[in-house]
Design an enzyme around this catalytic site. Sequence first.
Site, short mmCIF file in Angstrom:
data_model
loop_
_atom_site.label_atom_id
_atom_site.label_comp_id
_atom_site.label_asym_id
_atom_site.label_seq_id
_atom_site.Cartn_x
_atom_site.Cartn_y
_atom_site.Cartn_z
CG HIS A 20 -2.03 -0.94 1.19
ND1 HIS A 20 -3.25 -0.68 0.62
CD2 HIS A 20 -2.10 -2.20 1.66
CE1 HIS A 20 -4.04 -1.74 0.76
NE2 HIS A 20 -3.36 -2.68 1.38
CE LYS A 61 -6.11 14.28 -0.08
NZ LYS A 61 -6.24 13.05 -0.82
NE ARG A 62 -3.28 10.45 9.74
CZ ARG A 62 -3.03 9.56 10.70
NH1 ARG A 62 -3.93 8.66 11.02
NH2 ARG A 62 -1.90 9.58 11.36
CE LYS A 96 -2.20 11.19 2.88
NZ LYS A 96 -2.91 10.30 1.95
CB THR A 110 -9.93 5.34 -1.13
OG1 THR A 110 -9.42 5.70 0.15
CG2 THR A 110 -9.29 4.04 -1.58
CE LYS A 117 -13.49 6.51 0.94
NZ LYS A 117 -12.58 6.57 2.09
C1 GLS Z 1 -2.34 3.75 1.91
C2 GLS Z 1 -2.01 4.71 0.78
O1 GLS Z 1 -1.26 5.78 1.26
C3 GLS Z 1 -3.23 5.20 0.00
O2 GLS Z 1 -2.81 5.88 -1.14
C4 GLS Z 1 -4.10 4.02 -0.42
O3 GLS Z 1 -5.27 4.47 -1.04
C5 GLS Z 1 -4.46 3.19 0.81
C6 GLS Z 1 -5.27 1.96 0.46
O4 GLS Z 1 -4.62 1.20 -0.50
O5 GLS Z 1 -3.26 2.73 1.46
N1 GLS Z 1 -1.15 3.14 2.41
C7 GLS Z 1 -0.97 3.36 3.73
O6 GLS Z 1 -0.04 2.94 4.41
N2 GLS Z 1 -1.97 4.12 4.18
C8 GLS Z 1 -2.83 4.38 3.17
O7 GLS Z 1 -3.84 5.00 3.28
#
Ligand code: GLS
Length: 833
Positions: free
Chosen positions: A372, A564-565, A570, A672, A676
């Site tokens: 991820h 988002k975080r 980002k 994601t 949304k």
């Molecule tokens: C993450 C990625 O940073 C996101 O881009 C991704 O959408 C998500 C789900 O696959 O996984 N990886 C991570 O460590 N945290 C995330 O949210």
Amino acid sequence: MNSPDTTVQQAKREHTRTGMSKDAFQRDLLDNLFYIQGRFREVATPHDLYMAAAYTTRDRLLARWVKSAQTFKATHARTVCYLSAEYLLGPHLASNLVNLGITETARAAAEELGMDMDALIEEEEEPGLGNGGLGRLAACFMESLATCQIPAIGYGIRYEFGIFKQAIEDGWQVEKGDNWLRNGNPWEIPRPKISFAVGFGGHTESYRDERSQVRLRWQPAFEIRGVAYDTPILGYGSQNVNLLRLWKAEASESLDLQAFNTGDYYGAVHAKIEAETLSKVLYPNDEPEAGKELRLKQQYFLVSCSMQDMIRLHLNTVGPLEGFADKFTVQLNDTHPALAVAELMRLLLDRHAMTWEEAWGITHKTFCYTNHTLLPEALETWPVSLFERLLPRHLEIIYEINRRFLDEVRMRFLGDEARVRRMSLIAEGHERRVRMAHLAVVGSHAVNGVAKLHSYLVKAMLFKDFAELWPERFHNVTNGVTPRRFVVVANPRLAKLITETCGQDDWIRDLEQLRALEPHVDDAGLQGRWQEVKRAAKQDLAQWMKQATGIELDPESMFDVQAKRIHEYKRQHLKVLHIVRCYQRIKQGQVQGLVPRTFIFGGKAAPGYFMAKLIIKLINAVAEVVNNDPQVNDWIRVAFMPDFNVKNGQRLYPAAELSEQISLAGKEASGTGNMKFSMNGALTIGTLDGANIEIREAVGPENFFLFGLTAEEVLQRQMTGYRPWEYYQNDPELKSDLDLINSGLFSHGDTQLFRPLTDNLINHDPFMVLADYRAYLECQEQVDRIYRDPERWTRMSILNVARIGYFSSDRAIREYAERIWQVGPQPVLDTEH
Ligand code: GLS
């Protein structure tokens, strides 16, 4: 004794208890209020009423759950086991009502009793058992697995404290404990009899088995118990219910007995408390210093309980373990559960006396791994010394996996010792470390990334050596999100409009059917209603924000949202530079072409991530000045939504008109949130990163605002030497924006407060904010231009929704099922009717 006939009749009569009619729901609601809460209507608190509604809904899930379990048992269905350290579930009540198809029935039932269902839904405290996208993806996947009728168990940890709650004090993030279980959790069922011992520490020893073979075993120094807590997860429009099984840590009975028997009462109680700390708290994912011992213990605790449980289920239902990989396929959600590879090997070798070859054959066939992230700091490694101390047997197994694996590498790439070193499961250095990602790749037969670009980079960069060795092992499955929660629950007005326009609601189960909107895109009637739906959602958000933060939003302005975080990659600070630019232009009277906007942020920073916390402070500092300056107030306002979580996300997505997806290309694995927002009719301004690329292709490049460097350009710049200060010196507007931040205007005269941030941008800028600044501003001007033409904007918005069907998590799950898991649907039949 009952005759068989009466038993059947009783079962039938009992069954009406979980009927879907308004009357049955109403009766059950009052029953549960009485028998579970011990309350009657007149004295019940809103929370009592919520609990009664939750139990009433759960009863209906349980009826289907039992049927699902019976079906899966009888058919020996192959089962997907999703292993994840995080599940960011969000509130259950509204989503379960939708999936049961009884939202309106329940609403009417409650109303007749003088209860407001929306108020009850508001009462629910969400289980925040995840950090962000990764945990939320696991929750979407669980729901889609059930919707796609694929038998599945999600395994995780029942953290007593989930992700912290965020408050904003004096512009700074303040973390508060998330005691989500305080008022009880009506959705879970404790299973005290399903519990396993998990060992730690101690040593390994050899012995001769009954056939005089030398074998190894582990004598742990202490044990902890994992107890199962089950939550039913219902699919939409199906009878299938899957199981989310979360483990809670408790003191083991042997430890208990010993200590109590020796008369050390307080010692025993202390040991109990210590054991329970294991599942106490969820770790933030992007703490700079994540080498926490407790985290490794949590990871092992999760995989040990889960693998033992699968073996138990297998022995109970199928029999000998040779066929384990035919019964179960296990998906590792990132590297957090990668230890499962070593744990399954240990159980098969040491407990079930298999040979290495037999055990490895099964293990390798069982596991699949999803990566991820490419961020190096998020790729887990653990010191060998820690393994030696906590998991000595697993370290031996990892060494043996590594020895055999490196032999294979040497055979394929004769003489390439540099490659051997790069691929080893053990990183050599001043401190030797176990590379969890390598363990996951070597132990799995399928590895995937989460968007096309990400999967390409996984193969071309992160696991290049592995992809050369085993090209067939690597896949892509682009992420998706569930439209049930993120459209039907979050945005009922839009859902209604879509259903009316399409003439049916099949799109909820088959999102590609949103295409049926496309022929209506130029219909003035639809456009008008589309705008009304958005306006109403903006009004709702404005009302909530006023009450939560005191900030007044103007629903007539464009709602421009980044939620988002908070992380430098980002680039929330790029957004802030845009706001500062707008501020300066307005102050200088350059308002031509400008569209009134409300900038809305939401997101948590990891408690130990200084720079991210400073970005939050900066956002709020800019907000304070902007919102209190009547000269700019008619044009722009800034709001920070505190405590962005699933529930608050559901308020934001419907109201957003512009979705900010502005990470540096190559850094966001998928994202994601981008899906949304788009599903709710927001237009995206974004870079060619993660799933943005595929969203842009799907909705059409003309319906997407693109800017910024490509991943390839980013790499080139980094190789040839990136010099951010040149941008600072050569772009007067950029210089003046950064200088204004440093002037103290936003910090009550403090010229040093934001220096760490601005100095970093000017001198290092690891995420190339300055390189993308100009392109971003120009793109924002284009956004303004198009927003001034509401018809055009609305058309683009409708097309975004009409073409977003691919990004349903149902599609993602079907791809996993076909290409990776080789499992098919196992429908549970509705035997009631
Ligand atoms: C993450 C990625 O940073 C996101 O881009 C991704 O959408 C998500 C789900 O696959 O996984 N990886 C991570 O460590 N945290 C995330 O949210």
